[in-house]
Design a protein around this motif. Structure first.
Motif, PDB file in Angstrom:
ATOM      1  N   SER A  88      29.925  48.334  19.776  1.00 34.03           N
ATOM      2  CA  SER A  88      30.230  49.262  20.857  1.00 34.03           C
ATOM      3  C   SER A  88      30.624  50.596  20.248  1.00 34.03           C
ATOM      4  O   SER A  88      31.081  50.667  19.102  1.00 34.03           O
ATOM      5  CB  SER A  88      31.365  48.731  21.745  1.00 34.03           C
ATOM      6  N   ALA A  89      30.429  51.664  21.014  1.00 35.71           N
ATOM      7  CA  ALA A  89      30.753  53.004  20.523  1.00 35.71           C
ATOM      8  C   ALA A  89      31.108  53.915  21.682  1.00 35.71           C
ATOM      9  O   ALA A  89      30.558  53.784  22.780  1.00 35.71           O
ATOM     10  CB  ALA A  89      29.587  53.593  19.739  1.00 35.71           C
ATOM     11  N   GLU A  90      32.044  54.820  21.428  1.00 37.67           N
ATOM     12  CA  GLU A  90      32.429  55.858  22.382  1.00 37.67           C
ATOM     13  C   GLU A  90      32.334  57.199  21.668  1.00 37.67           C
ATOM     14  O   GLU A  90      32.881  57.355  20.572  1.00 37.67           O
ATOM     15  CB  GLU A  90      33.859  55.636  22.871  1.00 37.67           C
ATOM     16  N   ASN A  91      31.641  58.141  22.275  1.00 40.98           N
ATOM     17  CA  ASN A  91      31.454  59.457  21.663  1.00 40.98           C
ATOM     18  C   ASN A  91      31.906  60.570  22.596  1.00 40.98           C
ATOM     19  O   ASN A  91      31.719  60.488  23.812  1.00 40.98           O
ATOM     20  CB  ASN A  91      29.974  59.690  21.318  1.00 40.98           C
ATOM     21  N   LEU A  92      32.483  61.599  22.013  1.00 38.80           N
ATOM     22  CA  LEU A  92      32.823  62.812  22.742  1.00 38.80           C
ATOM     23  C   LEU A  92      32.486  63.992  21.852  1.00 38.80           C
ATOM     24  O   LEU A  92      32.840  64.012  20.666  1.00 38.80           O
ATOM     25  CB  LEU A  92      34.303  62.845  23.112  1.00 38.80           C
ATOM     26  N   TYR A  93      31.778  64.959  22.398  1.00 39.27           N
ATOM     27  CA  TYR A  93      31.387  66.145  21.625  1.00 39.27           C
ATOM     28  C   TYR A  93      31.604  67.388  22.472  1.00 39.27           C
ATOM     29  O   TYR A  93      31.201  67.441  23.631  1.00 39.27           O
ATOM     30  CB  TYR A  93      29.919  66.052  21.197  1.00 39.27           C
ATOM     31  N   VAL A  94      32.262  68.387  21.882  1.00 41.97           N
ATOM     32  CA  VAL A  94      32.521  69.657  22.560  1.00 41.97           C
ATOM     33  C   VAL A  94      32.159  70.786  21.593  1.00 41.97           C
ATOM     34  O   VAL A  94      32.577  70.772  20.429  1.00 41.97           O
ATOM     35  CB  VAL A  94      34.004  69.797  22.971  1.00 41.97           C
ATOM     36  N   SER A  95      31.376  71.728  22.057  1.00 37.90           N
ATOM     37  CA  SER A  95      31.060  72.899  21.237  1.00 37.90           C
ATOM     38  C   SER A  95      31.205  74.165  22.082  1.00 37.90           C
ATOM     39  O   SER A  95      30.887  74.168  23.270  1.00 37.90           O
ATOM     40  CB  SER A  95      29.647  72.815  20.652  1.00 37.90           C
ATOM     41  N   MET A  96      31.710  75.211  21.442  1.00 32.50           N
ATOM     42  CA  MET A  96      31.856  76.512  22.090  1.00 32.50           C
ATOM     43  C   MET A  96      31.420  77.586  21.112  1.00 32.50           C
ATOM     44  O   MET A  96      31.690  77.478  19.903  1.00 32.50           O
ATOM     45  CB  MET A  96      33.301  76.760  22.518  1.00 32.50           C
ATOM     46  N   ALA A  97      30.739  78.582  21.601  1.00 31.28           N
ATOM     47  CA  ALA A  97      30.303  79.697  20.768  1.00 31.28           C
ATOM     48  C   ALA A  97      30.439  80.989  21.546  1.00 31.28           C
ATOM     49  O   ALA A  97      30.111  81.052  22.740  1.00 31.28           O
ATOM     50  CB  ALA A  97      28.851  79.495  20.328  1.00 31.28           C
TER      51      ALA A  97
END
Length: 197
Positions: free
Chosen positions: A169-178
């Motif tokens: 099982s896996a949980e991912n969170l990704y946030v990017s700002m430019a």
């Protein structure tokens, strides 16, 4: 999209010179015939948008479901074969893999996706991206993955492994700002792999 790759390792396995092997616990990457078992991928430098993501303890890189991005967020993958430590830092012994993500502008709104597969595999993702008139680009994405394991039976030895021998099982969170010349990204991954008994 065309080939239905579910993780980064499946994509790299189609690249000449790359190959994968899986010991029911970890997914390993080999390059041009080199790949020590139990090496935890510490000889390949993995980057996301040019930022190193090899972990700090064993210097390992996650190419399977422990990679912190959903495949739908990847725009392209850049690969440099051979040693690159003098330019890119440690771990770049066999290759450098740089994953370029989509931008908030390319997502432009909300996206939802879900998939199912063998062994009750379920995968879901929600993403939101946008680009303001003042030049701020934002991308936020989260995904969940779960799969039951397999039960292996060896008839000659009369041996059966435990059920769900490689459950994952896996949980991912990704946030990017430019904004103009400034950029920041944050990734979070929690992956659990059941160890075969």
């Amino acid at each position: 999209k065309r080939y239905g790759w579910r993780n980064l390792m499946e994509a790299l396995n189609t690249i000449p010179g790359f190959y994968k092997y899986y010991d029911q616990i970890y997914t390993y990457v080999g390059v041009r015939g080199f790949g020590r078992p139990g090496d935890y991928n510490s000889r390949i430098l993995l980057m996301i948008n040019g930022m190193r993501v090899n972990e700090n303890l064993y210097d390992s890189a996650g190419f399977g479901y422990n990679f912190p991005l959903d495949m739908d967020l990847i725009d392209r993958i850049e690969i440099i074969y051979g040693p690159g430590g003098s330019l890119y830092g440690t771990s770049a012994v066999l290759a450098v893999v740089n994953v370029i993500t989509r931008t908030g502008k390319s997502v432009d709104g909300a996206e939802v996706s879900a998939s199912a597969g063998s062994y009750n595999a379920l995968n879901g993702r929600f993403s939101y991206g946008g680009h303001t008139d003042k030049g701020l680009d934002i991308l936020v994405s989260g995904s969940l993955f779960e799969r039951d394991g397999r039960t292996f039976y060896f008839p000659d030895a009369g041996y059966i492994t435990s059920p769900d021998s490689d459950k994952a099982s896996a949980e991912n969170l990704y946030v990017s700002m430019a904004y103009k010349e400034l950029a920041a990204q944050v990734g979070h991954n929690v992956s659990i792999q059941h160890v075969p008994a």
